[in-house]
Design a protein around this motif. Structure first.
Motif, PDB file in Angstrom:
ATOM      1  N   VAL A 174     -51.565  44.244  -3.026  1.00  9.48           N
ATOM      2  CA  VAL A 174     -50.720  43.215  -2.399  1.00  9.48           C
ATOM      3  C   VAL A 174     -49.759  43.861  -1.411  1.00  9.48           C
ATOM      4  O   VAL A 174     -49.578  43.381  -0.283  1.00  9.48           O
ATOM      5  N   LEU A 175     -49.135  44.962  -1.818  1.00 10.17           N
ATOM      6  CA  LEU A 175     -48.196  45.645  -0.932  1.00 10.17           C
ATOM      7  C   LEU A 175     -48.908  46.216   0.289  1.00 10.17           C
ATOM      8  O   LEU A 175     -48.362  46.174   1.409  1.00 10.17           O
ATOM      9  N   ALA A 176     -50.117  46.712   0.100  1.00 10.58           N
ATOM     10  CA  ALA A 176     -50.885  47.233   1.239  1.00 10.58           C
ATOM     11  C   ALA A 176     -51.161  46.136   2.258  1.00 10.58           C
ATOM     12  O   ALA A 176     -51.076  46.361   3.475  1.00 10.58           O
ATOM     13  N   ALA A 177     -51.494  44.931   1.786  1.00  8.29           N
ATOM     14  CA  ALA A 177     -51.732  43.811   2.703  1.00  8.29           C
ATOM     15  C   ALA A 177     -50.456  43.438   3.445  1.00  8.29           C
ATOM     16  O   ALA A 177     -50.471  43.190   4.656  1.00  8.29           O
ATOM     17  N   ALA A 178     -49.321  43.396   2.717  1.00 10.68           N
ATOM     18  CA  ALA A 178     -48.042  43.074   3.364  1.00 10.68           C
ATOM     19  C   ALA A 178     -47.692  44.123   4.416  1.00 10.68           C
ATOM     20  O   ALA A 178     -47.239  43.788   5.525  1.00 10.68           O
ATOM     21  N   ASP A 179     -47.902  45.392   4.070  1.00 11.72           N
ATOM     22  CA  ASP A 179     -47.617  46.466   5.030  1.00 11.72           C
ATOM     23  C   ASP A 179     -48.499  46.344   6.267  1.00 11.72           C
ATOM     24  O   ASP A 179     -48.030  46.492   7.405  1.00 11.72           O
ATOM     25  N   ASP A 180     -49.781  46.096   6.052  1.00 14.87           N
ATOM     26  CA  ASP A 180     -50.717  46.017   7.162  1.00 14.87           C
ATOM     27  C   ASP A 180     -50.379  44.847   8.084  1.00 14.87           C
ATOM     28  O   ASP A 180     -50.593  44.921   9.299  1.00 14.87           O
ATOM     29  N   ALA A 181     -49.821  43.791   7.511  1.00 15.22           N
ATOM     30  CA  ALA A 181     -49.427  42.618   8.302  1.00 15.22           C
ATOM     31  C   ALA A 181     -48.069  42.801   8.974  1.00 15.22           C
ATOM     32  O   ALA A 181     -47.617  41.910   9.697  1.00 15.22           O
ATOM     33  N   GLY A 182     -47.423  43.935   8.721  1.00 11.50           N
ATOM     34  CA  GLY A 182     -46.152  44.222   9.364  1.00 11.50           C
ATOM     35  C   GLY A 182     -44.951  43.573   8.715  1.00 11.50           C
ATOM     36  O   GLY A 182     -43.908  43.418   9.368  1.00 11.50           O
ATOM     37  N   LEU A 183     -45.058  43.217   7.438  1.00  9.74           N
ATOM     38  CA  LEU A 183     -43.949  42.567   6.743  1.00  9.74           C
ATOM     39  C   LEU A 183     -43.083  43.620   6.044  1.00  9.74           C
ATOM     40  O   LEU A 183     -43.480  44.198   5.031  1.00  9.74           O
ATOM     41  N   GLY A 184     -41.885  43.846   6.571  1.00 10.83           N
ATOM     42  CA  GLY A 184     -40.972  44.775   5.920  1.00 10.83           C
ATOM     43  C   GLY A 184     -40.410  44.192   4.638  1.00 10.83           C
ATOM     44  O   GLY A 184     -40.362  44.845   3.599  1.00 10.83           O
ATOM     45  N   THR A 185     -39.955  42.951   4.727  1.00 12.41           N
ATOM     46  CA  THR A 185     -39.529  42.199   3.546  1.00 12.41           C
ATOM     47  C   THR A 185     -40.257  40.865   3.564  1.00 12.41           C
ATOM     48  O   THR A 185     -40.756  40.427   4.606  1.00 12.41           O
ATOM     49  N   PHE A 186     -40.322  40.213   2.405  1.00 12.95           N
ATOM     50  CA  PHE A 186     -41.098  38.983   2.323  1.00 12.95           C
ATOM     51  C   PHE A 186     -40.718  38.198   1.078  1.00 12.95           C
ATOM     52  O   PHE A 186     -40.219  38.744   0.090  1.00 12.95           O
ATOM     53  N   HIS A 187     -40.952  36.900   1.156  1.00 12.56           N
ATOM     54  CA  HIS A 187     -40.920  36.043  -0.016  1.00 12.56           C
ATOM     55  C   HIS A 187     -42.259  36.237  -0.732  1.00 12.56           C
ATOM     56  O   HIS A 187     -43.280  36.519  -0.094  1.00 12.56           O
ATOM     57  N   LEU A 188     -42.263  36.054  -2.047  1.00 13.41           N
ATOM     58  CA  LEU A 188     -43.430  36.410  -2.845  1.00 13.41           C
ATOM     59  C   LEU A 188     -43.669  35.347  -3.911  1.00 13.41           C
ATOM     60  O   LEU A 188     -42.730  34.934  -4.599  1.00 13.41           O
ATOM     61  N   ALA A 189     -44.910  34.889  -4.015  1.00 13.79           N
ATOM     62  CA  ALA A 189     -45.251  33.879  -5.021  1.00 13.79           C
ATOM     63  C   ALA A 189     -46.585  34.239  -5.660  1.00 13.79           C
ATOM     64  O   ALA A 189     -47.478  34.788  -5.002  1.00 13.79           O
TER      65      ALA A 189
END
Length: 282
Positions: free
Chosen positions: A79-94
């Motif tokens: 999940v973190l790898a996908a967020a990183d690849d999408a350029g999300l430094g911080t994010f809401h998470l569900a």
């Protein structure tokens, strides 16, 4: 469809994910036997104001990996790898079910990355009764694999859906249930047994106190898998948490997709509004 890589405990994974919308980051984590498609109703409801990242976990959808055992930590790394690849430094998470467990793990191990957390049908630790149920699932899946039966798909609605679903189904006759079983048989992820092995090993107790994100603990009123004690433990363990409930069973995303999406969208919109409010007015 974007794809990125993640290093897991038994090898690597090529993690596929959907990337939709614009605005603050929102990462969605699906449950046991599901795929990122589980989140389409919520994505459709919020993509006009959130950048939504929805990965397929190992064993599901278009993600490929080593084919061996998985852990909650492995799935959180995906999940973190996908967020990183999408350029999300911080994010809401569900997350839903196992996905909620993974989301809680990620929020506890990387608290600075998570702006808010929504957990539907999560649990703190797999207890004796839950373990017996998960082992029963594995028995059904093995029987289906040997004999070409659909026992696991037949069990799922009985486990996952609440009274409102069955009231609606009653007026449609037995054919409605059979149609659902056929649909589930075709939709159950190939790695559902691997997800279920992860379900068996859940223990979030060391991490709950490390979660700093404002958290929604969303329970299903008719959840026969996750009992009220698990929800109370989440609320007791996560400092900034609150409780809400949906009139559905464990499988609320499938039983009431619009209602489920509305609950989460309202929480997310509230959190974004709170972040924008000047600190002195809170």
């Amino acid at each position: 469809m974007p794809t990125t890589t993640a290093s897991l405990s038994h090898g690597g994974a090529a993690v596929a994910y959907d990337l939709t919308g614009s605005g603050p980051g929102l990462v969605l984590v699906h449950g046991t036997g599901a795929t990122k498609e589980q989140w389409q109703p919520l994505t459709g409801a919020v993509a006009d104001r959130f950048t939504v990242v929805a990965p397929d976990l190992s064993g599901s959808g278009a993600t490929t990996d080593h084919g061996g055992p998985l852990t909650v930590a492995d799935l959180a790394d995906e999940v973190l790898a996908a967020a990183d690849d999408a350029g999300l430094g911080t994010f809401h998470l569900a997350g839903h079910s196992l996905g909620a467990v993974v989301a809680a793990y990620l929020a506890g191990t990387h608290p600075a990355r998570v702006r808010s957390l929504a957990l539907h049908a999560a649990w703190v630790r797999t207890d004796t009764r839950m373990a017996a149920e998960f082992r029963y699932w594995l028995d059904l899946m093995r029987t289906d694999a040997r004999h070409g039966t659909d026992l696991f798909a037949r069990m799922l609605p009985l486990m996952a859906y609440g009274p409102r679903y069955w009231e609606r189904t009653a007026s449609k006759g037995a054919g409605a249930y059979e149609s659902l079983v056929r649909a589930l048989t075709g939709a159950i992820a190939a790695g559902t047994d691997r997800h279920t092995e992860v379900d068996l090993a859940v223990d979030l107790r060391p991490l709950l106190g490390l979660i700093t994100a404002p958290t929604l603990v969303l329970a299903s009123a008719h959840d026969r898998l996750i009992d009220a004690g698990q929800q109370k433990a989440l609320l007791a363990g996560i400092a900034d948490s609150r409780y809400a409930e949906i009139d559905a069973g464990h499988g609320a995303p499938g039983e009431d997709p619009e209602g489920f999406a509305a609950k989460l969208a309202a929480f997310l919109d509230e959190r974004v509004a709170a972040e924008r409010e000047p600190a002195g007015l809170r």
